[in-house]
Write a protein that holds these residues in place. Structure first.
Motif, short mmCIF file in Angstrom:
data_model
loop_
_atom_site.label_atom_id
_atom_site.label_comp_id
_atom_site.label_asym_id
_atom_site.label_seq_id
_atom_site.Cartn_x
_atom_site.Cartn_y
_atom_site.Cartn_z
N ARG A 143 0.83 -1.20 0.00
CA ARG A 143 0.00 0.00 0.00
C ARG A 143 0.87 1.25 0.00
NH1 ARG A 143 -5.01 -1.75 2.34
NH2 ARG A 143 -6.17 0.05 1.66
N ILE A 144 0.24 2.38 -0.26
CA ILE A 144 0.97 3.64 -0.42
C ILE A 144 1.71 4.05 0.85
CG2 ILE A 144 -0.99 5.14 0.13
CD1 ILE A 144 0.03 6.98 -2.18
N ALA A 145 1.15 3.78 2.03
CA ALA A 145 1.82 4.17 3.27
C ALA A 145 3.14 3.42 3.43
CB ALA A 145 0.91 3.90 4.47
N GLU A 146 3.15 2.15 3.13
CA GLU A 146 4.38 1.36 3.23
C GLU A 146 5.38 1.79 2.15
OE1 GLU A 146 5.91 -3.29 3.23
OE2 GLU A 146 3.76 -2.87 3.06
N SER A 187 -9.59 -3.78 -5.30
CA SER A 187 -10.36 -2.73 -4.64
C SER A 187 -10.08 -1.35 -5.23
CB SER A 187 -10.07 -2.70 -3.14
OG SER A 187 -10.33 -3.94 -2.56
N GLY A 188 -9.11 -1.26 -6.12
CA GLY A 188 -8.76 0.01 -6.73
C GLY A 188 -7.64 0.75 -6.02
N TYR A 189 -7.14 0.18 -4.92
CA TYR A 189 -6.04 0.82 -4.20
C TYR A 189 -4.73 0.64 -4.97
CZ TYR A 189 -9.04 1.16 -0.08
OH TYR A 189 -10.05 1.47 0.79
N ARG A 190 -3.87 1.61 -4.84
CA ARG A 190 -2.54 1.49 -5.46
C ARG A 190 -1.81 0.32 -4.83
NH1 ARG A 190 -3.80 6.80 -4.97
NH2 ARG A 190 -3.46 8.13 -6.78
N ASP A 191 -1.07 -0.39 -5.67
CA ASP A 191 -0.31 -1.55 -5.22
C ASP A 191 1.12 -1.38 -5.69
OD1 ASP A 191 0.36 -4.00 -4.15
OD2 ASP A 191 -0.49 -5.16 -5.80
N TYR A 192 2.00 -0.89 -4.80
CA TYR A 192 3.38 -0.57 -5.15
C TYR A 192 4.26 -1.81 -5.06
CZ TYR A 192 2.11 4.33 -4.88
OH TYR A 192 1.53 5.55 -5.10
N SER A 193 5.14 -1.96 -6.03
CA SER A 193 6.11 -3.05 -6.03
C SER A 193 7.43 -2.52 -5.48
CB SER A 193 6.32 -3.56 -7.45
OG SER A 193 6.94 -2.54 -8.24
N ASP A 194 8.36 -3.42 -5.24
CA ASP A 194 9.71 -3.01 -4.82
C ASP A 194 10.34 -2.13 -5.90
OD1 ASP A 194 9.50 -4.39 -2.43
OD2 ASP A 194 10.48 -6.19 -3.20
N ARG A 195 10.06 -2.44 -7.16
CA ARG A 195 10.58 -1.64 -8.26
C ARG A 195 10.02 -0.21 -8.21
NH1 ARG A 195 9.24 0.19 -13.13
NH2 ARG A 195 10.80 0.30 -14.77
N ASP A 196 8.74 -0.07 -7.88
CA ASP A 196 8.13 1.25 -7.75
C ASP A 196 8.81 2.06 -6.64
OD1 ASP A 196 6.17 0.85 -9.77
OD2 ASP A 196 4.83 -0.12 -8.31
#
Length: 119
Positions: free
Chosen positions: A2-5, A33-42
């Motif tokens: 998630r964006i916070a992490e 759910s439409g939430y951003r899902d960040y990868s380690d690459r992101d």
């Protein structure tokens, strides 16, 4: 993640991560759910964007530089050569900014010294 992490791991605020996405610099996936899902690459890309911004590059320039940093082979090669050819202009712009900031710093220093001498 998630964006916070992603924010915590990248050192960029959630607001900045959204801004990077808005500027076309970052494109995290979305979960069901439409939430951003960040990868380690992101997260690594967000760190790199921050470094380039700190170096004085504009988001428009970063948008053209990022693909060259990510992939230096194949079809991007011509684009990267063009981008590298444009970087001296950015260097001149940054050097001019440094000169302006230096002049401003020196003017402020002179005022502070003058004020101290009046005491």
């Amino acid at each position: 993640m998630r964006i916070a992490e992603a924010s915590e791991q990248s050192g960029a605020s959630t607001r900045l991560l959204r801004y990077y996405e808005e500027q076309g610099l970052l494109a995290p996936g979305r979960n069901t759910s439409g939430y951003r899902d960040y990868s380690d690459r992101d997260v690594e890309l967000a760190r790199r964007i921050r470094q380039l911004l700190d170096a004085g590059l504009s988001t428009a320039t970063i948008r053209t530089v990022l693909p060259c940093l990510a992939d230096r082979a194949g079809r991007l090669e011509a684009l990267c050569e063009e981008t590298v050819a444009d970087l001296p202009r950015e260097q001149v712009r940054i050097e001019e900014s440094i000169e302006t900031l230096t002049a401003s710093r020196d003017a402020i220093r002179a005022m502070v010294v003058g004020a101290d001498q009046m005491k």
